[in-house]
Scaffold this motif. Structure first.
Motif, PDB file in Angstrom:
ATOM      1  N   ILE A  72      31.792  -6.131 140.457  1.00 41.83           N
ATOM      2  CA  ILE A  72      31.824  -5.928 141.908  1.00 41.83           C
ATOM      3  C   ILE A  72      31.483  -4.461 142.142  1.00 41.83           C
ATOM      4  N   TYR A  73      30.644  -4.185 143.140  1.00 44.63           N
ATOM      5  CA  TYR A  73      30.190  -2.827 143.425  1.00 44.63           C
ATOM      6  C   TYR A  73      30.948  -2.262 144.626  1.00 44.63           C
ATOM      7  N   VAL A  74      31.251  -0.981 144.564  1.00 43.46           N
ATOM      8  CA  VAL A  74      31.943  -0.300 145.660  1.00 43.46           C
ATOM      9  C   VAL A  74      31.085   0.858 146.147  1.00 43.46           C
ATOM     10  N   ASP A  75      30.783   0.825 147.453  1.00 41.10           N
ATOM     11  CA  ASP A  75      30.063   1.918 148.120  1.00 41.10           C
ATOM     12  C   ASP A  75      31.122   2.874 148.681  1.00 41.10           C
ATOM     13  N   GLU A  76      31.353   3.960 148.004  1.00 43.46           N
ATOM     14  CA  GLU A  76      32.395   4.894 148.423  1.00 43.46           C
ATOM     15  C   GLU A  76      31.884   5.924 149.431  1.00 43.46           C
ATOM     16  N   MET A  89      35.590  -9.236 148.783  1.00 38.62           N
ATOM     17  CA  MET A  89      34.271  -9.265 148.163  1.00 38.62           C
ATOM     18  C   MET A  89      34.389  -9.775 146.731  1.00 38.62           C
ATOM     19  N   GLY A  90      33.442 -10.658 146.348  1.00 32.92           N
ATOM     20  CA  GLY A  90      33.491 -11.261 145.033  1.00 32.92           C
ATOM     21  C   GLY A  90      32.463 -10.694 144.080  1.00 32.92           C
ATOM     22  N   LEU A  91      32.307 -11.360 142.956  1.00 37.08           N
ATOM     23  CA  LEU A  91      31.404 -10.891 141.903  1.00 37.08           C
ATOM     24  C   LEU A  91      29.991 -10.697 142.437  1.00 37.08           C
TER      25      LEU A  91
END
Length: 894
Positions: free
Chosen positions: A878-882, A784-786
């Motif tokens: 970059i966003y992370v859905d944890e 996954m990119g910016l």
């Protein structure tokens, strides 16, 4: 951000209007301001004695015909492109393209009015067409040039000759008619109208109509370079009051302001600046010049404030009352051939030629080498110390010159591009006599250069000159040359130089010692190689000013050279309240393979600035304030707009897709205006001023973060607002460098000639970009990119980070930011000259939804001598859905 200085000029005029005449300014609330004062212009007559009545000399011009006079207008001219012989003169409505006047600031259109004789050509803007000047007014001079054969391109350089009413409003015509079209020996064009509001003024202090009818008569005789402008002002009520009507010539940036006394040294308040004329002396390579002049030695312009385009020329106040309803006064618009010779000739005609002598001479052709396009001769009348200027002489193609001057003592200083300024030469001019004074012209130094890329093909480039051989990188810069073709010959002052060849941040540099000698041509051959792999990415600066901004003097063509030389493939040109179209300039300069400028605008109310792009052309809208700051009804303000109102107009009227908040925390910062507190969040913003539907925040301006705007941007991320961080130069001056910093954005097609601006828009809207002042940095998390969202629930994330830079860009640190702007990783990067400075995986814990931002740079190094600022680059997140709910849950503010 020189715009603030211009605003200060208008504030000065505002104060002058209050204390001298009254402007009818109302309250300053956020609602509409439609009420009008009953008698706000009724101050006592403060004008000089000679300005209370008709200031024109009745014996110097014939009476004008009545509006309904049955004169010679029944036979219109069927061609306004014919070259006229001595004695001929014409006026009419422009019907064909070949009747227009060409030049860098030409804005005439079919349907405008043209008047011309064998010496000069002038176009008056029709009321049916939008205004071309900063006040949006019509019925004014839009284009002017000396008369030229059809084979010679026009050189109109006039922006617009504006007219201020009460200083803070502008004359605009509702009707323009031809009273005499030249068949009876002269031309008279009459523009009739009234005063209208000026957006940026009314936004600060609303004004109201002065209840006047104003007529401007443009009168041209055969075989003259002088256009007479006769203004008749009629009060439509019996109120006792004084109204100042000032000329405000906007010569344009090809013609710097020159005035006796001040010379070119404008930019300051001068309460003693009473002058007969104020001119625009065009670039020495152009043989055209302009002046606005009073009618006799007893009349002078009071010009207390000269600051580039803000230039009020005041003759006095017009006093009105129950028994005085009309005043008439006159000025002369003189068009010269590059110097002020024509202006002095008109002064001699006014004052009596017997009081003037003729100064003539020739440049020493052996020293001048037969090249005179760059040469000007400065005339001063109080010695060579520069305290009092008189005129500018433009030698002809043979080096000969001639000018009429009042009898007296003068000094002559010859200047030219790449020439050592000659020592002043004293000369005495006797009235009624001809004085001959030849001048030596020091020879220019020249550099012939050829720069190629790694494939031995010519490549656009910038040449930076530092004094002395082997100059340290931190030494000052004496000169710069920008080239689209990579080849050329430039005039350079003689001396020893260290020349650095560069092209943005993806190429190596090439450094040479060069000696420039007067009268000789040095040869430089250099090579720069593109070493950074930027496939799939393009660069652009989203905040750039040019000649169309009221506070910038950078010609559009110069900017295109800079764009190509700085490797800015898709820059956005954002002149103040203007929508420039650079496509014709790019085509004319054969620059389309290297740069594709995007049409944008910086909308510039005093409480904040924003950029918006891309914009549709909309020729039906005025050049300035196409996105208005206020709403008018019949020229009077009825409502002032906030930012969100203007965003709606930009989108609805011009198709705007990006709104970028500029320098949000400086003196014209919108975040400050709305009261945004980044520790509280959007609830702190003024509810009547805030709206969240913008796309980008200019976090870095001119190479530096803007007074804590980085903190603001992170606070928005924490609240779930995915605004794109941008960094831009906000360049204004000719010597400033666009692309410092720049935005690098993902593109499916990275060829400037074929790239689709919509792809750029998509990348900016989705945060697929980073800001660079040297390094090229990209990273991914699990592919996954910016700007993208990754679902990852294993408690860790792997950041795959690559940093590239040419050998001359130093990098020594890497940081990773996450929620609440916390630094979750930091490490040193070994300083090398390798292109790839870092290529590794950074593993970090991630136990909640989070964003990640990467920054690289150097803690002390700069990019000198290419540019002066520090080295850095920083990405969008970059966003992370944890937690696995397929969306980013923002952490909120602490």
């Amino acid at each position: 951000m020189n715009f603030q200085r211009l605003v200060a000029g208008w504030v000065w005029l505002l104060l002058l209007a209050f204390f001298a005449v009254g402007c009818g300014c109302g309250d300053d609330d956020d609602d509409n301001d439609s009420a009008s004062p009953s008698d706000d212009d009724t101050d006592d007559d403060t004008s000089d004695d000679d300005t209370d009545d008709d200031t024109g000399d009745d014996d110097t011009w014939p009476p004008l015909p009545d509006d309904d006079a049955d004169d010679d207008t029944e036979e219109p001219w069927d061609n306004l492109s014919d070259e006229l012989s001595p004695g001929e003169i014409r006026a009419g409505f422009i019907a064909d393209e070949d009747e227009l006047i060409g030049g860098p600031r030409a804005r005439g259109e079919i349907g405008d009015l043209k008047l011309y004789n064998s010496e000069i050509e002038v176009i008056i803007r029709s009321p049916e067409h939008p205004g071309v000047g900063w006040t949006k007014a019509t019925g004014l001079i839009a284009d002017a040039d000396i008369a030229r054969p059809a084979s010679e391109p026009g050189q109109d350089a006039v922006w617009s000759l504006e007219q201020l009413v009460g200083f803070l409003r502008a004359f605009s015509a509702s009707e323009v008619e031809i009273l005499e079209n030249g068949r009876n020996g002269r031309v008279v064009i009459r523009a009739t109208g009234k005063d209208i509001g000026i957006d940026i003024v009314d936004l600060v202090a609303p004004t109201w109509s002065h209840d006047l009818e104003i007529q401007n008569d443009y009168i041209l005789e055969p075989d003259t370079d002088v256009l007479r402008i006769v203004t008749t002002v009629t009060s439509l009520n019996d109120n006792e009051r004084t109204v100042f009507i000032a000329d405000a010539p906007m010569w344009g940036d090809y013609c710097p302001v020159f005035a006796p006394r001040a010379g070119f040294e404008t930019g300051e308040f001068d309460p003693l600046a009473a002058v007969r004329w104020v001119g625009g002396i065009c670039d020495p390579s152009m043989n055209v010049s302009y002046a606005l002049m009073t009618t006799n030695s007893e009349r002078k312009f009071f010009a207390p404030y000269l600051d580039d385009e803000v230039l009020p020329l005041i003759q006095g106040g017009q006093g009105f009352g129950p028994n005085v309803h009309t005043h008439t006064y006159e000025r002369r618009f003189v068009i010269g051939k590059g110097g002020s010779e024509a202006f002095e000739a008109e002064l001699a005609a006014q004052d009596g030629e017997e009081t003037f002598g003729t100064l003539q001479g020739t440049l020493d052709s052996a020293k001048a080498d037969g090249e005179f396009a760059d040469v000007q001769i400065i005339v001063q009348d109080e010695g060579p110390d520069g305290t009092n200027f008189r005129s500018i002489i433009k030698p002809d193609s043979t080096g000969a010159f001639s000018i009429m001057l009042p009898g007296g003592d003068y000094s002559l200083t010859l200047q030219g591009d790449g020439r050592v300024t000659a020592a002043p030469v004293d000369v005495e001019v006797d009235a009624g006599e001809t004085t001959t004074q030849d001048l030596d012209a020091n020879l220019p130094g020249k550099l012939e250069f050829t720069v190629t890329d790694g494939d031995d093909d010519p490549v656009p480039c910038k040449l930076t000159f530092q004094p002395g051989h082997d100059a340290p990188v931190g030494a000052g810069v004496a000169h710069r040359v920008f080239s689209i073709s990579g080849t050329g010959t430039a005039n350079v002052l003689p001396g020893d130089y260290t020349v650095t060849i560069s092209r943005g941040y993806e190429y190596e540099i090439d450094v040479h010692n060069v000696t420039i000698e007067a009268g000789d041509t040095a040869v430089l051959e250099g090579q720069i190689e593109r070493v950074v792999d930027s496939t799939g990415w393009m660069a652009g600066d989203f905040h750039i000013h040019t000649e169309y901004s009221i506070d910038s003097q950078a010609p559009a063509a110069v900017r295109v050279h800079e764009f190509a030389s700085e490797c800015l493939e898709m820059p956005v040109v954002t002149d103040h309240d203007y929508r420039p179209d650079y496509a014709p300039i790019v085509t004319a300069l054969n620059a389309g393979a290297f740069t594709q400028p995007i049409r944008g605008s910086e909308v510039s109310p005093v409480y904040g600035h924003f950029n918006t792009w891309p914009l549709d052309a909309r020729p039906d809208k005025p050049d300035y304030y196409g996105v208005p700051m206020v709403e008018y009804a019949d020229g009077v303000i009825v409502q002032r707009y906030q930012f969100p109102d203007m965003w709606d107009i930009a989108r609805a009227d011009f198709g705007a897709e990006i709104v970028q908040i500029n320098h949000p925390r400086d003196g014209s910062g919108w975040f400050t205006w709305i009261g945004y507190d980044n520790t509280i969040g959007v609830s702190s913003a003024h509810p009547n001023r805030w709206r969240d539907d913008f796309q980008a925040i200019e976090v870095f301006n001119s190479g530096q973060t803007d007074h804590g705007t980085l903190d603001d941007w992170f606070s928005f991320l924490d609240q779930g607002y995915a605004y794109t961080m941008t960094g831009n130069s906000d360049t204004h001056g000719v010597g400033d460098t666009p692309g410092n910093p720049r935005n690098v954005f993902a593109m499916p097609d990275d060829d400037p000639a074929t790239a689709d601006p919509e792809d750029m828009v998509d990348s900016i809207q989705s945060q697929k970009s980073f800001v660079s002042n040297g390094p090229f940095v990209t990273f991914e998390i699990s592919g996954m990119g910016l700007g993208e969202l990754l679902t990852d629930q294993d408690g860790t994330v792997d950041l795959e980070i690559i940093v590239q830079a040419p050998s001359w860009v130093r990098v020594n640190y890497l940081r990773v930011y996450s929620n609440h702007q916390s630094i979750v990783h930091e490490e040193a990067i070994a300083e090398t000259t390798d292109v790839v400075r870092f290529n590794d995986i950074v593993s970090l814990p991630c136990t909640e939804d989070a964003y990640f931002v990467v920054e690289v740079g150097h803690d002390s190094a700069t990019l000198r001598p290419v540019v002066s600022d520090t080295v850095f680059a920083i990405t969008n997140p970059i966003y992370v859905d944890e937690d696995g709910n397929s969306e980013f849950d923002p952490p909120g503010l602490l």
